[in-house]
Design an enzyme around this catalytic site. Structure first.
Site, PDB file in Angstrom:
ATOM      1  NE  ARG A 141      -3.668  -2.113   2.776  1.00 51.07           N
ATOM      2  CZ  ARG A 141      -3.456  -3.233   3.461  1.00 51.07           C
ATOM      3  NH1 ARG A 141      -2.289  -3.433   4.057  1.00 51.07           N
ATOM      4  NH2 ARG A 141      -4.410  -4.154   3.548  1.00 51.07           N
ATOM      5  CE  LYS A 159      -6.366  -0.313   4.660  1.00 52.59           C
ATOM      6  NZ  LYS A 159      -7.677  -0.485   4.004  1.00 52.59           N
ATOM      7  CG  HIS A 199      -5.258   0.933  -3.837  1.00 51.61           C
ATOM      8  ND1 HIS A 199      -4.607   0.562  -2.674  1.00 51.61           N
ATOM      9  CD2 HIS A 199      -6.451   0.277  -3.800  1.00 51.61           C
ATOM     10  CE1 HIS A 199      -5.368  -0.256  -1.973  1.00 51.61           C
ATOM     11  NE2 HIS A 199      -6.485  -0.450  -2.628  1.00 51.61           N
ATOM     12  NE  ARG A 221      -3.247  -3.356  -1.428  1.00 54.16           N
ATOM     13  CZ  ARG A 221      -2.825  -4.209  -0.500  1.00 54.16           C
ATOM     14  NH1 ARG A 221      -1.544  -4.500  -0.408  1.00 54.16           N
ATOM     15  NH2 ARG A 221      -3.681  -4.777   0.340  1.00 54.16           N
ATOM     16  CG  HIS A 239      -6.812  -8.272   1.553  1.00 53.62           C
ATOM     17  ND1 HIS A 239      -7.116  -8.689   0.281  1.00 53.62           N
ATOM     18  CD2 HIS A 239      -6.474  -6.957   1.450  1.00 53.62           C
ATOM     19  CE1 HIS A 239      -6.960  -7.681  -0.560  1.00 53.62           C
ATOM     20  NE2 HIS A 239      -6.571  -6.618   0.128  1.00 53.62           N
ATOM     21  CE1 TYR A 292      -7.026  -6.966  -6.982  1.00 50.78           C
ATOM     22  CE2 TYR A 292      -7.278  -7.907  -4.801  1.00 50.78           C
ATOM     23  CZ  TYR A 292      -6.921  -6.858  -5.622  1.00 50.78           C
ATOM     24  OH  TYR A 292      -6.462  -5.695  -5.060  1.00 50.78           O
TER      25      TYR A 292
END
Length: 297
Positions: free
Chosen positions: A148, A172, A237, A240, A263, A272
């Site tokens: 990210r 995150k 992004h 990514r 994730h 995806y």
């Protein structure tokens, strides 16, 4: 806790999200705004009933479906917390609206565009000038490791691998993960480490801190323009997304991709599969046990 005020209970809920679930600061701030906004409309969230939930739905009628979905998610989690803590006898959030917010497919670059972007960056970095080499290094890590933007610009120098081909990344919610660094990315990274200004703890220093996300966006768009790619198509992004989609095209497992991207929920990674649906259909036709059998068999 039964006698606590709505404001106190909101603070307790947010503290739980931070401590137990590792929620990011931006997530905590968004939930705070949503819950405090709902309490302004209703007066008291802990004492709200089913009719109050319907009232919220009416008040949010003109908002975007995605915004309503986020507000509802915050309230459902909040009421689940109150129920678990014994503050309320029943959860009224079942009466909140359920907007059908469709998540858009991610924008990506095709293989030719990625090749053109790298060709331009590599050509500019041949002379080992600091600025072009820094851009190439960041490009390698965005597309080659799927970082990210915030993860990239805030990388400490200590994250650079010494023996193992991995970067230690803080994602995150403060969650750390290991991401692989390709052989070519490692070569560029080593060149950049030798050339960068010393005296900073950051891999990409700028002033007294590190390069900003805004400056990263600018550098990528400027590079894209020089590579004859529309600047609007480029962002950290997007790179990514290209990393994830091209890995999936190459046969990567969805669980592996989830780990690489950091994730928390595989549902986030599953978007995806829509981008690469043709390959998945072909995979079923080729690998399923019945693939070689006809109906007559």
């Amino acid at each position: 806790m039964a006698s606590a005020t709505g404001a106190t209970l909101i603070e307790d809920f947010l503290a739980m999200l931070s401590a137990e679930r590792g929620a990011a600061a931006n997530t905590i701030a968004a939930y705070r705004r949503d819950l405090e906004g709902a309490e302004e409309l209703l007066g008291s969230l802990p004492s709200a009933c089913a009719e109050d939930m319907k009232q919220l739905g009416a008040a949010w009628r003109d908002l975007a479906p995605a915004t309503v979905a986020r507000k509802c998610s915050a309230l459902r989690q909040f009421y689940g917390f109150l129920l678990d803590e014994g503050v309320i006898p029943a959860d009224p959030s079942a009466h909140l609206p359920r907007p059908a917010a469709r998540r858009p497919l991610p924008r990506i670059l095709d293989h030719e565009q990625v090749a053109a972007l790298f060709a331009q960056a590599e050509d500019e970095a041949r002379a080992d000038s600091p600025a072009p080499l820094r851009t190439l290094t960041m490009l390698e890590l965005l597309y080659g490791s799927g970082l990210r933007a915030t993860e990239l610009v805030s990388l400490p120098l200590s994250a650079v691998p010494r023996d193992a081909p991995f970067l230690t990344v803080t994602g995150k919610g403060g969650q750390a993960r290991m991401v692989p660094v390709s052989g070519r990315a490692a070569e560029v990274l080593a060149r950049w480490v030798q050339l960068r200004k010393s005296g900073s703890d950051f891999l990409f220093p700028s002033g007294k801190s590190h390069l900003t996300r805004v400056r990263l966006f600018q550098l990528l768009k400027e590079l894209a323009t020089r590579a004859d790619i529309p600047a609007a198509k480029i962002s950290p992004h997007v790179l990514r997304h290209a990393f994830a989609t091209h890995l999936l095209e190459g046969g990567a497992d969805l669980r592996v991709l989830q780990t690489l991207l950091g994730h928390a929920d595989i549902a986030t990674t599953q978007i995806y599969t829509h981008v690469d649906s043709a390959r998945l259909v072909g995979l079923v036709n080729e690998r399923h046990p019945l693939a070689d059998r006809t109906l007559s068999d």
